[in-house]
Write a protein that holds these residues in place. Structure first.
Motif, PDB file in Angstrom:
ATOM      1  N   GLN A 211       0.819  -1.204   0.000  1.00  0.00           N
ATOM      2  CA  GLN A 211       0.000   0.000   0.000  1.00  0.00           C
ATOM      3  C   GLN A 211       0.859   1.262   0.000  1.00  0.00           C
ATOM      4  O   GLN A 211       0.379   2.338   0.330  1.00  0.00           O
ATOM      5  CB  GLN A 211      -0.913  -0.010   1.220  1.00  0.00           C
ATOM      6  N   ILE A 212       2.101   1.128  -0.377  1.00  0.00           N
ATOM      7  CA  ILE A 212       3.028   2.256  -0.393  1.00  0.00           C
ATOM      8  C   ILE A 212       3.014   2.887  -1.785  1.00  0.00           C
ATOM      9  O   ILE A 212       3.005   2.179  -2.784  1.00  0.00           O
ATOM     10  CB  ILE A 212       4.456   1.778  -0.047  1.00  0.00           C
ATOM     11  N   PRO A 213       3.013   4.206  -1.882  1.00  0.00           N
ATOM     12  CA  PRO A 213       3.103   4.853  -3.205  1.00  0.00           C
ATOM     13  C   PRO A 213       4.404   4.471  -3.920  1.00  0.00           C
ATOM     14  O   PRO A 213       5.447   4.246  -3.289  1.00  0.00           O
ATOM     15  CB  PRO A 213       3.088   6.345  -2.879  1.00  0.00           C
ATOM     16  N   PHE A 214       4.338   4.409  -5.234  1.00  0.00           N
ATOM     17  CA  PHE A 214       5.478   3.961  -6.050  1.00  0.00           C
ATOM     18  C   PHE A 214       6.711   4.836  -5.856  1.00  0.00           C
ATOM     19  O   PHE A 214       7.839   4.348  -5.882  1.00  0.00           O
ATOM     20  CB  PHE A 214       5.061   3.946  -7.524  1.00  0.00           C
ATOM     21  N   VAL A 215       6.517   6.107  -5.627  1.00  0.00           N
ATOM     22  CA  VAL A 215       7.639   7.044  -5.485  1.00  0.00           C
ATOM     23  C   VAL A 215       8.470   6.725  -4.247  1.00  0.00           C
ATOM     24  O   VAL A 215       9.685   6.930  -4.246  1.00  0.00           O
ATOM     25  CB  VAL A 215       7.096   8.491  -5.430  1.00  0.00           C
ATOM     26  N   GLU A 216       7.848   6.179  -3.214  1.00  0.00           N
ATOM     27  CA  GLU A 216       8.571   5.901  -1.975  1.00  0.00           C
ATOM     28  C   GLU A 216       9.611   4.798  -2.127  1.00  0.00           C
ATOM     29  O   GLU A 216      10.511   4.685  -1.300  1.00  0.00           O
ATOM     30  CB  GLU A 216       7.595   5.556  -0.852  1.00  0.00           C
ATOM     31  N   TYR A 217       9.504   3.986  -3.164  1.00  0.00           N
ATOM     32  CA  TYR A 217      10.542   2.989  -3.411  1.00  0.00           C
ATOM     33  C   TYR A 217      11.858   3.645  -3.791  1.00  0.00           C
ATOM     34  O   TYR A 217      12.922   3.061  -3.637  1.00  0.00           O
ATOM     35  CB  TYR A 217      10.113   2.015  -4.506  1.00  0.00           C
TER      36      TYR A 217
END
Length: 107
Positions: free
Chosen positions: A50-56
């Protein structure tokens, strides 16, 4: 939440058909064999996490730690459903490969 056996079997069949169909179309259009089999783990992570893609990219250690935690906390039914999707993706690659070996040209 508990899942009944019929719901589990229908979910497994739906994921198999979904990933087989998408994989078959991608392999046919992109003229590759294993596109969906390679992309399916990323799709599964997108389903699970459930983490936004940018946080990777901005916080990779925390993001991948969270993904590991979420994957290890999956129930057996979830693992069966996701694995049937992966089997569908691999089956689409095998079918495309067999069709091309028999002389069928797709696009």
């Amino acid at each position: 939440m508990e899942m009944s056996i019929p719901v589990l079997l229908i979910s497994m069949l739906l994921f198999f058909v979904l990933f087989f169909g998408i994989g078959f179309l991608l392999n046919m259009i992109l003229r590759t064999t294993w596109t969906m089999a390679v992309l399916s783990p990323f799709v599964f992570i997108f389903f699970i996490d459930q983490i936004p893609f940018v946080e990777y990219f901005t916080a990779p250690v925390a993001s991948f730690g969270h993904v590991k935690e979420r994957v290890l906390s999956l129930a057996l039914a979830d693992l069966l459903i996701l694995s049937s999707g992966f089997v569908g993706a691999v089956a689409s690659g095998l079918v495309i490969r067999a069709l091309r070996a028999k002389g069928y040209r797709m696009f």
